[in-house]
Write a protein that holds these residues in place. Sequence first.
Motif, PDB file in Angstrom:
ATOM      1  N   LEU A  32      45.789  95.359  39.685  1.00  0.00           N
ATOM      2  CA  LEU A  32      46.620  94.160  39.529  1.00  0.00           C
ATOM      3  C   LEU A  32      48.089  94.432  39.850  1.00  0.00           C
ATOM      4  N   GLU A  33      48.600  95.555  39.390  1.00  0.00           N
ATOM      5  CA  GLU A  33      50.009  95.886  39.668  1.00  0.00           C
ATOM      6  C   GLU A  33      50.226  96.118  41.162  1.00  0.00           C
ATOM      7  N   LYS A  34      49.274  96.758  41.800  1.00  0.00           N
ATOM      8  CA  LYS A  34      49.364  96.981  43.239  1.00  0.00           C
ATOM      9  C   LYS A  34      49.351  95.649  43.980  1.00  0.00           C
ATOM     10  N   ALA A  35      48.526  94.722  43.499  1.00  0.00           N
ATOM     11  CA  ALA A  35      48.462  93.389  44.108  1.00  0.00           C
ATOM     12  C   ALA A  35      49.787  92.654  43.943  1.00  0.00           C
ATOM     13  N   LEU A  36      50.398  92.775  42.757  1.00  0.00           N
ATOM     14  CA  LEU A  36      51.701  92.140  42.517  1.00  0.00           C
ATOM     15  C   LEU A  36      52.772  92.734  43.423  1.00  0.00           C
ATOM     16  N   ASP A  37      52.751  94.043  43.588  1.00  0.00           N
ATOM     17  CA  ASP A  37      53.725  94.700  44.480  1.00  0.00           C
ATOM     18  C   ASP A  37      53.566  94.180  45.903  1.00  0.00           C
ATOM     19  N   PHE A  38      52.331  94.047  46.336  1.00  0.00           N
ATOM     20  CA  PHE A  38      52.051  93.560  47.685  1.00  0.00           C
ATOM     21  C   PHE A  38      52.551  92.124  47.851  1.00  0.00           C
ATOM     22  N   ILE A  39      52.337  91.304  46.826  1.00  0.00           N
ATOM     23  CA  ILE A  39      52.820  89.915  46.859  1.00  0.00           C
ATOM     24  C   ILE A  39      54.341  89.882  46.958  1.00  0.00           C
ATOM     25  N   ASN A  40      55.000  90.682  46.121  1.00  0.00           N
ATOM     26  CA  ASN A  40      56.472  90.699  46.099  1.00  0.00           C
ATOM     27  C   ASN A  40      57.063  91.152  47.431  1.00  0.00           C
ATOM     28  N   LYS A  41      56.340  91.993  48.156  1.00  0.00           N
ATOM     29  CA  LYS A  41      56.818  92.463  49.457  1.00  0.00           C
ATOM     30  C   LYS A  41      56.676  91.392  50.539  1.00  0.00           C
ATOM     31  N   ASN A  42      55.813  90.419  50.281  1.00  0.00           N
ATOM     32  CA  ASN A  42      55.534  89.408  51.309  1.00  0.00           C
ATOM     33  C   ASN A  42      55.969  87.999  50.918  1.00  0.00           C
ATOM     34  N   ILE A  43      56.466  87.814  49.688  1.00  0.00           N
ATOM     35  CA  ILE A  43      56.731  86.472  49.162  1.00  0.00           C
ATOM     36  C   ILE A  43      57.865  85.763  49.888  1.00  0.00           C
ATOM     37  N   ASN A  44      58.755  86.511  50.517  1.00  0.00           N
ATOM     38  CA  ASN A  44      59.904  85.891  51.194  1.00  0.00           C
ATOM     39  C   ASN A  44      59.622  85.524  52.653  1.00  0.00           C
ATOM     40  N   ILE A  45      58.364  85.493  52.992  1.00  0.00           N
ATOM     41  CA  ILE A  45      57.967  85.134  54.354  1.00  0.00           C
ATOM     42  C   ILE A  45      58.389  83.694  54.668  1.00  0.00           C
ATOM     43  N   LYS A  46      58.634  83.402  55.932  1.00  0.00           N
ATOM     44  CA  LYS A  46      59.102  82.067  56.324  1.00  0.00           C
ATOM     45  C   LYS A  46      58.009  81.008  56.251  1.00  0.00           C
ATOM     46  N   ASP A  47      56.762  81.408  56.369  1.00  0.00           N
ATOM     47  CA  ASP A  47      55.629  80.482  56.334  1.00  0.00           C
ATOM     48  C   ASP A  47      55.495  79.896  54.924  1.00  0.00           C
ATOM     49  N   GLU A  48      55.819  78.626  54.753  1.00  0.00           N
ATOM     50  CA  GLU A  48      55.824  77.996  53.429  1.00  0.00           C
ATOM     51  C   GLU A  48      54.425  77.913  52.824  1.00  0.00           C
ATOM     52  N   LEU A  50      51.923  79.987  53.272  1.00  0.00           N
ATOM     53  CA  LEU A  50      51.564  81.319  52.776  1.00  0.00           C
ATOM     54  C   LEU A  50      52.357  81.655  51.528  1.00  0.00           C
ATOM     55  N   LYS A  51      53.610  81.255  51.492  1.00  0.00           N
ATOM     56  CA  LYS A  51      54.455  81.514  50.323  1.00  0.00           C
ATOM     57  C   LYS A  51      53.858  80.875  49.063  1.00  0.00           C
ATOM     58  N   ILE A  52      53.383  79.625  49.203  1.00  0.00           N
ATOM     59  CA  ILE A  52      52.752  78.937  48.071  1.00  0.00           C
ATOM     60  C   ILE A  52      51.471  79.651  47.660  1.00  0.00           C
ATOM     61  N   ASN A  53      50.679  80.060  48.655  1.00  0.00           N
ATOM     62  CA  ASN A  53      49.434  80.774  48.349  1.00  0.00           C
ATOM     63  C   ASN A  53      49.694  82.079  47.618  1.00  0.00           C
ATOM     64  N   LEU A  54      50.742  82.780  48.023  1.00  0.00           N
ATOM     65  CA  LEU A  54      51.097  84.040  47.354  1.00  0.00           C
ATOM     66  C   LEU A  54      51.552  83.790  45.919  1.00  0.00           C
ATOM     67  N   LEU A  55      52.292  82.722  45.729  1.00  0.00           N
ATOM     68  CA  LEU A  55      52.739  82.375  44.382  1.00  0.00           C
ATOM     69  C   LEU A  55      51.544  82.047  43.485  1.00  0.00           C
ATOM     70  N   ILE A  56      50.577  81.346  44.031  1.00  0.00           N
ATOM     71  CA  ILE A  56      49.385  81.008  43.252  1.00  0.00           C
ATOM     72  C   ILE A  56      48.587  82.272  42.916  1.00  0.00           C
ATOM     73  N   LYS A  57      48.514  83.195  43.851  1.00  0.00           N
ATOM     74  CA  LYS A  57      47.847  84.466  43.571  1.00  0.00           C
ATOM     75  C   LYS A  57      48.595  85.246  42.485  1.00  0.00           C
TER      76      LYS A  57
END
Length: 202
Positions: A32-48, A50-57
């Motif tokens: 879970l922590e690894k998944a959160l780290d991965f999300i945080n590395k990608n959350i600032n992507i320009k694709d809105e 995908l950004k929402i999907n990452l937030l939901i994850k």
Amino acid sequence: KLYNNIIQHKNNDFYNQSIERKIDVMISQGKLEKALDFINKNINIKDEDLKINLLIKEIQILYYQNDTENLSSKLDYIMKQNILSHKYYNDILSIMNDVLIFNDDVNFEKYAQAMLKLYQNKRTEALNILEGLVNIDNDQIRDKIIYQYAYLNFLQGNIEKTVLVLNDISFDSGYKEKAILLKAEIYDYIEEDKSKAVDLYL
């Protein structure tokens, strides 16, 4: 490995889907922590989208971790976005419902663990956790857990136990109607006792 290759080369057709699937795999593995780290590395992507999907994850993971403080703030934010037609909208509502029902109850942590086990297809482990929660004091929470425990027993083929467990749901519970319907369907389609089924349907 396939997801990593697609992500690395940013294949537009499958990039977003691969990002999500990689997170799902990490959750399924309990990382879970690894998944959160991965999300945080990608959350600032320009694709809105995908950004929402990452937030939901991220919300999903915080739920499994029983991180109610961060979970509540993320839920508040996501509900202000335009997600009514989102594919995960019902999942968000389900998480919000659990947060409201448990309302800082000490049993939420174990319940969330059971939901993680379900996500990981570890149904027996989820059943064992829920079994330890079916006698808690809070009627609303108990009835929710009893119904879920009964339904998982049903999926496991434990039909007799399913019916016995469903009988423990409070008469005035919001889950009583669902319990009656499940029992009726058991008598109708599995036990082939049409008389009992009809009595319950009525």
